[in-house]
Enzyme design. Sequence first.
Site, mmCIF file in Angstrom:
data_model
loop_
_atom_site.group_PDB
_atom_site.id
_atom_site.type_symbol
_atom_site.label_atom_id
_atom_site.label_comp_id
_atom_site.label_asym_id
_atom_site.label_seq_id
_atom_site.Cartn_x
_atom_site.Cartn_y
_atom_site.Cartn_z
ATOM 1 N N ASP A 71 4.204 21.294 2.921
ATOM 2 C CA ASP A 71 4.530 21.191 4.348
ATOM 3 C C ASP A 71 3.614 21.917 5.323
ATOM 4 N N CYS A 100 12.399 -5.034 11.302
ATOM 5 C CA CYS A 100 13.434 -4.047 11.657
ATOM 6 C C CYS A 100 12.886 -3.042 12.694
ATOM 7 N N CYS A 121 15.505 2.266 13.742
ATOM 8 C CA CYS A 121 15.272 3.698 14.003
ATOM 9 C C CYS A 121 14.801 3.914 15.439
ATOM 10 N N CYS A 144 17.219 6.184 18.284
ATOM 11 C CA CYS A 144 16.763 7.543 18.603
ATOM 12 C C CYS A 144 17.332 8.003 19.959
ATOM 13 N N CYS A 197 11.323 14.764 20.392
ATOM 14 C CA CYS A 197 12.136 14.680 19.172
ATOM 15 C C CYS A 197 13.090 15.879 19.073
ATOM 16 N N CYS A 210 17.588 16.681 13.292
ATOM 17 C CA CYS A 210 18.234 15.412 13.623
ATOM 18 C C CYS A 210 17.970 14.438 12.481
ATOM 19 N N CYS A 266 17.414 8.778 12.895
ATOM 20 C CA CYS A 266 16.508 7.676 12.544
ATOM 21 C C CYS A 266 16.577 7.366 11.048
HETATM 22 C C1 B12 Z 1 4.600 18.216 12.533
HETATM 23 C C2 B12 Z 1 5.760 17.727 11.711
HETATM 24 C C3 B12 Z 1 6.944 17.403 12.386
HETATM 25 C C4 B12 Z 1 7.000 17.277 13.911
HETATM 26 C C5 B12 Z 1 6.288 15.964 14.326
HETATM 27 C C6 B12 Z 1 6.765 14.730 13.525
HETATM 28 C C7 B12 Z 1 5.771 13.594 13.433
HETATM 29 N N1 B12 Z 1 6.275 12.413 13.201
HETATM 30 O O1 B12 Z 1 4.574 13.808 13.552
HETATM 31 C C8 B12 Z 1 8.536 17.342 14.166
HETATM 32 C C9 B12 Z 1 8.936 18.777 14.437
HETATM 33 C C10 B12 Z 1 9.044 16.460 15.305
HETATM 34 C C11 B12 Z 1 9.077 16.913 12.797
HETATM 35 C C12 B12 Z 1 10.324 16.373 12.615
HETATM 36 C C13 B12 Z 1 10.835 15.994 11.381
HETATM 37 N N2 B12 Z 1 10.286 16.251 10.180
HETATM 38 CO CO1 B12 Z 1 8.485 16.920 9.957
HETATM 39 N N3 B12 Z 1 6.689 17.368 9.563
HETATM 40 C C14 B12 Z 1 5.668 17.622 10.314
HETATM 41 C C15 B12 Z 1 4.407 17.842 9.449
HETATM 42 C C16 B12 Z 1 4.151 19.349 9.334
HETATM 43 C C17 B12 Z 1 3.162 17.129 9.966
HETATM 44 C C18 B12 Z 1 3.395 15.671 10.396
HETATM 45 C C19 B12 Z 1 2.153 15.089 11.021
HETATM 46 O O2 B12 Z 1 1.119 15.092 10.410
HETATM 47 N N4 B12 Z 1 2.232 14.633 12.274
HETATM 48 C C20 B12 Z 1 1.083 14.114 12.968
HETATM 49 C C21 B12 Z 1 1.286 12.634 13.246
HETATM 50 C C22 B12 Z 1 0.037 12.032 13.890
HETATM 51 O O3 B12 Z 1 1.459 12.062 11.972
HETATM 52 P P1 B12 Z 1 2.482 10.901 11.694
HETATM 53 O O4 B12 Z 1 3.649 10.996 12.603
HETATM 54 O O5 B12 Z 1 2.753 10.898 10.250
HETATM 55 O O6 B12 Z 1 1.596 9.648 12.178
HETATM 56 C C23 B12 Z 1 0.944 8.789 11.265
HETATM 57 C C24 B12 Z 1 1.353 7.369 11.535
HETATM 58 O O7 B12 Z 1 1.419 7.148 12.923
HETATM 59 C C25 B12 Z 1 0.181 6.640 10.894
HETATM 60 N N5 B12 Z 1 -0.005 5.318 11.462
HETATM 61 C C26 B12 Z 1 -0.633 4.997 12.591
HETATM 62 N N6 B12 Z 1 -0.580 3.665 12.779
HETATM 63 C C27 B12 Z 1 0.085 3.138 11.735
HETATM 64 C C28 B12 Z 1 0.377 1.832 11.422
HETATM 65 C C29 B12 Z 1 1.080 1.563 10.234
HETATM 66 C C30 B12 Z 1 1.384 0.158 9.880
HETATM 67 C C31 B12 Z 1 1.467 2.665 9.376
HETATM 68 C C32 B12 Z 1 2.230 2.425 8.117
HETATM 69 C C33 B12 Z 1 1.146 3.991 9.723
HETATM 70 C C34 B12 Z 1 0.451 4.198 10.899
HETATM 71 O O8 B12 Z 1 -0.969 7.447 11.136
HETATM 72 C C35 B12 Z 1 -0.565 8.745 11.541
HETATM 73 C C36 B12 Z 1 -1.350 9.797 10.749
HETATM 74 O O9 B12 Z 1 -1.068 9.727 9.367
HETATM 75 C C37 B12 Z 1 4.862 17.208 8.083
HETATM 76 C C38 B12 Z 1 4.290 17.888 6.829
HETATM 77 C C39 B12 Z 1 2.817 17.577 6.655
HETATM 78 N N7 B12 Z 1 2.044 18.605 6.403
HETATM 79 O O10 B12 Z 1 2.398 16.440 6.725
HETATM 80 C C40 B12 Z 1 6.406 17.373 8.149
HETATM 81 C C41 B12 Z 1 7.255 16.249 7.535
HETATM 82 C C42 B12 Z 1 6.709 14.938 8.003
HETATM 83 N N8 B12 Z 1 8.550 16.442 8.151
HETATM 84 C C43 B12 Z 1 9.548 16.143 7.386
HETATM 85 C C44 B12 Z 1 10.889 16.079 7.817
HETATM 86 C C45 B12 Z 1 11.969 16.048 6.739
HETATM 87 C C46 B12 Z 1 11.200 16.010 9.187
HETATM 88 C C47 B12 Z 1 12.550 15.662 9.816
HETATM 89 C C48 B12 Z 1 13.291 14.534 9.102
HETATM 90 C C49 B12 Z 1 13.417 16.949 9.868
HETATM 91 C C50 B12 Z 1 14.771 16.768 10.513
HETATM 92 N N9 B12 Z 1 15.723 16.135 9.866
HETATM 93 O O11 B12 Z 1 14.982 17.234 11.601
HETATM 94 C C51 B12 Z 1 12.138 15.269 11.264
HETATM 95 C C52 B12 Z 1 11.888 13.760 11.401
HETATM 96 C C53 B12 Z 1 11.356 13.331 12.744
HETATM 97 C C54 B12 Z 1 10.471 12.090 12.650
HETATM 98 N N10 B12 Z 1 11.024 10.915 12.841
HETATM 99 O O12 B12 Z 1 9.273 12.244 12.375
HETATM 100 C C55 B12 Z 1 9.089 15.762 5.989
HETATM 101 C C56 B12 Z 1 9.239 14.251 5.805
HETATM 102 C C57 B12 Z 1 9.671 13.786 4.429
HETATM 103 C C58 B12 Z 1 9.644 12.276 4.357
HETATM 104 N N11 B12 Z 1 10.567 11.646 3.702
HETATM 105 O O13 B12 Z 1 8.783 11.661 4.889
HETATM 106 C C59 B12 Z 1 7.588 16.274 5.992
HETATM 107 C C60 B12 Z 1 6.622 15.419 5.201
HETATM 108 C C61 B12 Z 1 7.631 17.720 5.447
HETATM 109 C C62 B12 Z 1 7.722 17.753 3.928
HETATM 110 N N12 B12 Z 1 6.783 18.409 3.283
HETATM 111 O O14 B12 Z 1 8.595 17.197 3.316
HETATM 112 N N13 B12 Z 1 8.148 17.096 11.819
HETATM 113 S S1 SF4 Z 2 11.903 2.971 9.042
HETATM 114 FE FE1 SF4 Z 2 12.837 2.132 10.881
HETATM 115 S S2 SF4 Z 2 11.916 0.100 11.073
HETATM 116 FE FE2 SF4 Z 2 11.537 0.760 8.971
HETATM 117 S S3 SF4 Z 2 13.237 -0.104 7.813
HETATM 118 FE FE3 SF4 Z 2 13.835 1.989 8.396
HETATM 119 S S4 SF4 Z 2 14.966 1.745 10.329
HETATM 120 FE FE4 SF4 Z 2 13.873 -0.163 9.964
HETATM 121 S S1 SF4 Z 3 14.708 12.907 14.303
HETATM 122 FE FE1 SF4 Z 3 16.166 12.220 15.899
HETATM 123 S S2 SF4 Z 3 15.110 12.614 17.842
HETATM 124 FE FE2 SF4 Z 3 13.538 12.728 16.217
HETATM 125 S S3 SF4 Z 3 12.702 10.641 16.081
HETATM 126 FE FE3 SF4 Z 3 14.398 10.712 14.602
HETATM 127 S S4 SF4 Z 3 16.189 9.997 15.761
HETATM 128 FE FE4 SF4 Z 3 14.623 10.525 17.256
#
Ligand code: B12
Ligand code: SF4
Ligand code: SF4
Length: 389
Positions: free
Chosen positions: A138, A195, A198, A202, A218, A245, A248
């Site tokens: 992480d 789909c 999510c 949100c 978020c 949260c 999603c």
């Molecule tokens: C920063 C971070 C957060 C931030 C930002 C989240 C985010 N989405 O970026 C915050 C604090 C909001 C957060 C929240 C959560 N997090 Co978090 N977080 C991280 C962390 C440290 C980095 C994520 C990251 O790199 N973000 C930067 C953005 C740019 O990356 P990205 O969102 O993945 O974006 C990618 C896609 O957009 C992709 N992309 C672009 N275009 C397209 C097109 C297609 C077709 C596809 C497929 C992809 C794609 O490219 C981007 C780069 O890879 C990781 C651990 C890690 N070191 O990776 C944990 C991690 C993602 N978190 C985790 C968890 C559990 C959560 C939460 C569920 C916690 C909770 N219940 O509250 C929430 C979920 C929120 C959500 N929907 O994301 C887990 C996820 C496990 C899993 N099953 O995936 C991780 C992996 C930690 C772990 N080691 O387990 N998190």
């Molecule tokens: S991640 Fe979102 S879009 Fe993809 S199957 Fe789950 S709810 Fe549907």
């Molecule tokens: S964790 Fe909650 S607030 Fe964050 S993207 Fe998912 S539904 Fe939205």
Amino acid sequence: MQGEQLKTLIRSKASQHGFDLCHVTRPEIGSKHAEALEQWVAADMQGDMSWMGEATRLERRKDPQSMLDAVKSVITLAMRYTPPAYAIEAAESACGKGVITAYAHGDDYHDVMKKRLKALALDLDLLLGKHDQRVFADTAPVLEHALAESAGLGWQGKHSLTIHREVGSWLLLGEIFTTAALQPDEPATNHCGTCSACIEICPTQAIVAPYVVDARLCISYLTIEFDGFIPRQLRAKMGNRIYGCDDCQQTCPWNQHAARAACLKNDLLNPRGENVLPDLARILQIDGEEFRKIYRKSPIKRTKRAGLLRNVCIAMGNSGDTRFISDLVAVLNDEEPLIRGHAVWALAQLADDENCHDISALLECLQKEEKEVMVHEEITHAITHIRNL
Ligand code: B12
Ligand code: SF4
Ligand code: SF4
């Protein structure tokens, strides 16, 4: 031993150490991910998580080879945790209760994951012969979803989390980087289709486009990572979510079939009663000493007392339940400005025809004494809010 046979052995060792999924990939990040990461940071979507925007860390995330000299393979691993046992609506309307994300119902997964990764790495030393390795869970600059996807562990859903076909997204990820050359697995394919559940569910519209989460919106970021005054326009949308949260994930069709039974292997992550829909009033009474005692082994310690009680004040303000007024009044003198300020906001939300004069008078009194600019500003805003009722 080589190829599939070796991987079968690695998988079986991983399973013995409590991992549910184990896949292998090359230490490379595709351009889709690298570019998306750059755009995300350029748009400031990381909010106050400034380390995510630091140039060196950004470069390292785009290039896994920078994390270990001569690295040849990345073993991506996942541990399952028990999904919430309640529906979103039931949790939202649970009288006097707060919602804590399911991954935080048990022990801190960072500690559990790190220990297991290190134990597995010791076994790999025997299995893989002379090699260098590093473990990550992480916090390191590793793009975990991208590696999990190319290793075939799961695809990145539109909510940006990694989903496995059978076990859904209730997973936590970790990696072992090694200089040993292992046979990579086939990448995962995406099964989101048309789909968009999510995105629609949100509460704060934080999924601003498929696969893109604006962290600043978020609830997970706001309640866990962000340690300041939560923007007022977002507070009502947080409902009674006091730590993280799950909306999603809970709505995702791929999680409907995921087994609800606790994973015995991960017993340390299994829910502890006190963290499942806890009493808001009880948490608001916790002092510093008690906070350290209760949350010592839990990920909840990350918010510190001030952050958690701030979140509880918001949940009380959103409850419409005037019985919380006395609990909120009791923290108006708390030493933490964050708690005082959010308690003031919550009181204004609970003001009605009957109590508005008393609340206003109390706030006016407080305003004369308050020295902290942010709290002062909250009081002014609260008084205006009540006047406009
Ligand atoms: C920063 C971070 C957060 C931030 C930002 C989240 C985010 N989405 O970026 C915050 C604090 C909001 C957060 C929240 C959560 N997090 Co978090 N977080 C991280 C962390 C440290 C980095 C994520 C990251 O790199 N973000 C930067 C953005 C740019 O990356 P990205 O969102 O993945 O974006 C990618 C896609 O957009 C992709 N992309 C672009 N275009 C397209 C097109 C297609 C077709 C596809 C497929 C992809 C794609 O490219 C981007 C780069 O890879 C990781 C651990 C890690 N070191 O990776 C944990 C991690 C993602 N978190 C985790 C968890 C559990 C959560 C939460 C569920 C916690 C909770 N219940 O509250 C929430 C979920 C929120 C959500 N929907 O994301 C887990 C996820 C496990 C899993 N099953 O995936 C991780 C992996 C930690 C772990 N080691 O387990 N998190
Ligand atoms: S991640 Fe979102 S879009 Fe993809 S199957 Fe789950 S709810 Fe549907
Ligand atoms: S964790 Fe909650 S607030 Fe964050 S993207 Fe998912 S539904 Fe939205």
